[in-house]
Design a protein around this motif. Structure first.
Motif, short mmCIF file in Angstrom:
data_model
loop_
_atom_site.label_atom_id
_atom_site.label_comp_id
_atom_site.label_asym_id
_atom_site.label_seq_id
_atom_site.Cartn_x
_atom_site.Cartn_y
_atom_site.Cartn_z
N ASN A 152 59.47 54.18 34.08
CA ASN A 152 60.29 55.38 34.04
C ASN A 152 59.44 56.60 33.68
O ASN A 152 58.64 56.57 32.75
N ASP A 154 60.03 60.55 32.77
CA ASP A 154 61.12 61.47 32.45
C ASP A 154 60.67 62.91 32.32
O ASP A 154 61.34 63.72 31.70
N GLN A 159 58.04 64.80 37.52
CA GLN A 159 58.30 63.37 37.37
C GLN A 159 57.81 62.54 38.55
O GLN A 159 57.13 61.53 38.39
N SER A 163 54.64 59.87 38.96
CA SER A 163 54.86 58.49 39.37
C SER A 163 53.99 58.12 40.57
O SER A 163 53.55 56.99 40.70
N VAL A 185 60.00 49.83 31.56
CA VAL A 185 61.25 49.81 30.80
C VAL A 185 61.60 48.36 30.45
O VAL A 185 61.47 47.46 31.29
N THR A 225 65.92 60.01 39.83
CA THR A 225 67.15 59.70 39.11
C THR A 225 67.63 60.96 38.40
O THR A 225 66.99 62.01 38.46
N CYS A 229 62.16 60.10 37.22
CA CYS A 229 61.76 59.37 38.41
C CYS A 229 61.31 57.98 37.99
O CYS A 229 60.77 57.79 36.89
N ILE A 230 61.55 56.98 38.83
CA ILE A 230 61.17 55.62 38.49
C ILE A 230 60.34 55.01 39.61
O ILE A 230 60.41 55.43 40.76
#
Length: 291
Positions: A152, A154, A159, A163, A185, A225, A229-230
């Motif tokens: 994750n 944030d 973000q 990633s 996570v 998200t 971002c994930i």
């Protein structure tokens, strides 16, 4: 009027559970229905037998998820089966329970189909079961399983950029490095293999669909998200295995007979519809066309 296969399946299940009954009364008298072309309460005619507004309201109240068209089809099929019961001499009085009549008609048709199978030799039956098995391998295959890690990011401003950088580095460096592991996570899917059902339950359809399409060792594209971002990393995947015929033989026979029963009723209803005189009131046709 187009007939929907989904409705037929629902109808089959309903009558086999003996819960059909589209009228307010559980008994029926065919002669009690007088036909009046000028009666606004008559929505359709099935071999000169009227379907009324009250019957339609009753069915839609009991089955709120059914469309107008599906509800009318359900009543029509019920009438066709009842009329078939009358032809077979199953109506012995004016106070016969409607669902019992329908059930009796269905059982006669189904038993005829099943008895035809009993006339075959064991070798011929085995050949049919094996053919059914090979034609429906998905029924006899274990589910795929997945192990997934999620990182994750944030940072609201960068973000997805961050990633992307992390994804590039992870593809080059061991994932057990502490600086990368700290971004993962803590979540149930990271611990061992889990079914696709659980993946959908944990992540929702949007993310689960992406996971199912991934291969072992693959990173997802960055996924934005509400909080950042994930990245998803599929650390392990086990594809389902086709179970041997001998191991699932009883299940194969059960599924084969179930489909045989449904097909027998499908064929009966198709034949009854093809030979029936079904009239739909003009204003109702307009509703069905626009539905």
């Amino acid at each position: 009027m187009k007939y929907k296969l989904g409705l037929l399946v629902l109808f089959i299940i309903g009558i086999l559970l003996a819960v059909l009954g589209s009228g307010a009364d559980s008994s029926i008298r065919f002669e009690q229905f007088g036909f009046d072309h000028d009666n606004n309460d008559v929505l359709a005619l099935v071999n000169q037998q009227p379907i009324t507004k009250d019957e339609l309201i009753h069915v839609r109240t009991k089955n709120p998820d059914l469309s107008f068209n599906d509800s009318l089809n359900l009543i029509t099929d019920n009438y066709l089966l009842l009329q078939r019961a009358q032809e077979l001499g199953l109506l012995q009085s004016d106070r016969v329970v409607r669902k019992a009549i329908v059930h009796s008609v269905v059982e006669q048709i189904v038993n005829k189909a099943l008895n035809a199978q009993k006339m075959l030799s064991e070798e011929a039956l085995l050949t049919r079961y094996q053919s059914f098995y090979f034609s429906n391998l998905a029924m006899f295959t274990t589910a795929d399983q997945f192990q997934l890690q999620i990182a994750n990011f944030d940072n609201d401003n960068e973000q997805c950029h961050l990633s992307l950088q992390a994804r590039s580095k992870w593809q080059e460096l061991p994932l057990n490095e502490e600086r990368f592991q700290s971004l993962f996570v803590s979540q149930p899917l990271a611990k061992g293999l889990h079914s696709e059902i659980l993946v959908h339950r944990q992540l929702g359809n949007r993310l689960a669909t992406k996971v199912v399409a991934m291969t072992k060792g693959e990173f997802s594209d960055p996924i934005q998200t509400q909080t950042g971002c994930i990245l998803m990393y599929l650390s392990d995947r086990k594809n389902g295995d086709v179970l041997p015929f001998e191991q699932v033989k009883e299940q194969v026979i059960s599924q084969y007979r179930g489909i045989l029963r449904r097909n027998a009723l499908t064929d009966l209803l198709r034949s009854l519809r093809e030979n029936a005189e079904i009239e739909i009131a003009p204003d109702i046709k307009e509703v069905l066309t626009n539905e």
